[in-house]
Design an enzyme around this catalytic site. Structure first.
Site, PDB file in Angstrom:
ATOM      1  N   GLY A  14       0.771  -1.237   0.000  1.00 28.04           N
ATOM      2  CA  GLY A  14       0.000   0.000   0.000  1.00 28.04           C
ATOM      3  C   GLY A  14       0.802   1.287   0.000  1.00 28.04           C
ATOM      4  N   THR A  15       2.006   1.277  -0.572  1.00 25.93           N
ATOM      5  CA  THR A  15       2.767   2.541  -0.616  1.00 25.93           C
ATOM      6  C   THR A  15       2.101   3.536  -1.553  1.00 25.93           C
ATOM      7  OG1 THR A  15       4.258   1.818  -2.396  1.00 25.93           O
ATOM      8  CG2 THR A  15       4.952   1.371  -0.117  1.00 25.93           C
ATOM      9  N   ASN A  16       1.445   3.032  -2.609  1.00 27.46           N
ATOM     10  CA  ASN A  16       0.700   3.948  -3.485  1.00 27.46           C
ATOM     11  C   ASN A  16      -0.526   4.503  -2.769  1.00 27.46           C
ATOM     12  OD1 ASN A  16       1.761   4.241  -6.345  1.00 27.46           O
ATOM     13  ND2 ASN A  16       1.989   2.058  -5.999  1.00 27.46           N
ATOM     14  N   ASN A 110      -5.642   2.853 -12.944  1.00 25.36           N
ATOM     15  CA  ASN A 110      -4.655   1.887 -12.450  1.00 25.36           C
ATOM     16  C   ASN A 110      -3.261   2.463 -12.610  1.00 25.36           C
ATOM     17  OD1 ASN A 110      -3.605  -0.730 -11.640  1.00 25.36           O
ATOM     18  ND2 ASN A 110      -3.035  -1.020 -13.799  1.00 25.36           N
ATOM     19  N   HIS A 112       0.617   1.335 -13.292  1.00 23.52           N
ATOM     20  CA  HIS A 112       1.401   0.174 -13.750  1.00 23.52           C
ATOM     21  C   HIS A 112       2.879   0.572 -13.751  1.00 23.52           C
ATOM     22  CE1 HIS A 112       2.219  -3.604 -15.812  1.00 23.52           C
ATOM     23  NE2 HIS A 112       3.030  -2.923 -16.596  1.00 23.52           N
TER      24      HIS A 112
HETATM   25  C1  GRF Z   1       4.367  -2.382  -6.841  1.00 24.67           C
HETATM   26  O1  GRF Z   1       5.075  -3.337  -7.622  1.00 24.67           O
HETATM   27  C2  GRF Z   1       3.945  -1.253  -7.708  1.00 24.67           C
HETATM   28  O2  GRF Z   1       4.911  -1.026  -8.708  1.00 24.67           O
HETATM   29  C3  GRF Z   1       2.670  -1.734  -8.309  1.00 24.67           C
HETATM   30  O3  GRF Z   1       2.054  -2.526  -7.301  1.00 24.67           O
HETATM   31  C4  GRF Z   1       3.073  -3.015  -6.405  1.00 24.67           C
HETATM   32  C5  GRF Z   1       2.753  -2.735  -4.967  1.00 24.67           C
HETATM   33  O4  GRF Z   1       2.580  -1.381  -4.784  1.00 24.67           O
HETATM   34  N1  GRF Z   1       1.830  -0.640  -8.709  1.00 24.67           N
HETATM   35  P1  GRF Z   1       2.058  -0.817  -3.338  1.00 24.67           P
HETATM   36  O5  GRF Z   1       3.302  -0.559  -2.525  1.00 24.67           O
HETATM   37  O6  GRF Z   1       1.213  -1.912  -2.714  1.00 24.67           O
HETATM   38  O7  GRF Z   1       1.313   0.420  -3.649  1.00 24.67           O
END
Ligand code: GRF
Length: 208
Positions: A14-16, A110, A112
């Site tokens: 979940g960093t995004n 989304n 990517h």
């Molecule tokens: C990562 O590989 C990112 O590049 C892709 O999803 C994966 C997990 O991202 N979008 P997140 O840290 O869970 O947001």
């Protein structure tokens, strides 16, 4: 003016999602907020991030339902329950049922981790994308935010940003570079959507 309701779908760290919380959800000047976080993985750390931010969460996974149709209906019911105006797939690694795509046409975006159409489509997700990019020896890679349609990673492209790929880059070092870009362009795309600055013209995106 009514705030736009955003639902975010995740599968992992979940960093995004965290970037969206920090740059959209908490910003009073942006007329949108995250109402719901849905994960197909009950162990996703992103659920902890959502709870910490006071955002409602739900775990909805295919194997809880007898059919794909029922799974899709459960997702739509949950999204409608949150009065969702925009769905953001932020590291969501499961397929999005057709019922959801049809119910939220051109309202699902989304992120990517490559410059689509390179290293995109079925089987290209997470680190598999960076492995393929390094193996191919590309000199630039990057990230893409796009609308979601019935074909994986095929919807109209909203924003792209590139990073240099060095000969000594590893999957981890490339993932780190690309994630930094993801955390920048995903919130930007959400902000543009909220401000109604994304126009679709013959299946191409014009930013106004
Ligand atoms: C990562 O590989 C990112 O590049 C892709 O999803 C994966 C997990 O991202 N979008 P997140 O840290 O869970 O947001």
């Amino acid at each position: 003016m009514k705030k736009l309701n955003i639902s975010v779908m995740i599968s992992g760290g979940g960093t995004n999602l965290q970037a969206l919380i920090d740059k959209i959800h908490k910003d009073e000047n942006i007329n949108g907020h995250i109402k719901l976080v849905i994960s197909n993985n009950e162990g996703a750390y992103g659920l902890t991030r959502a709870t910490r931010a006071g955002i409602e969460t739900a775990v909805i996974k295919k194997n809880q339902y007898p059919s794909y149709e029922d799974y899709g209906k459960a997702l739509v019911d949950s999204l409608e329950g949150a009065n969702t105006d925009l769905i953001v797939l932020a590291g969501y690694l499961a397929f999005v049922p057709e019922k959801v795509i049809k119910s939220y046409r051109n309202r699902i975006i989304n992120i990517h981790p490559s410059l689509i159409p390179s290293f995109a489509g079925q089987g290209f997700y997470g680190n598999k994308v960076h492995e393929a990019a390094i193996k191919k020896g590309v000199k630039i890679s990057g990230a893409t935010v796009h609308f979601v349609n019935e074909i994986v990673d095929d919807g109209p492209i909203i924003i792209q940003k590139s990073v240099d790929v060095d000969f000594d880059d590893t999957v981890e070092s490339l993932q780190e570079k690309v994630l930094e870009i993801e955390h920048e362009i995903l919130p930007l795309a959400v902000k543009l959507f909220i401000e109604n600055r994304i126009q679709l013209v013959d299946n191409r995106v014009k930013l106004i």
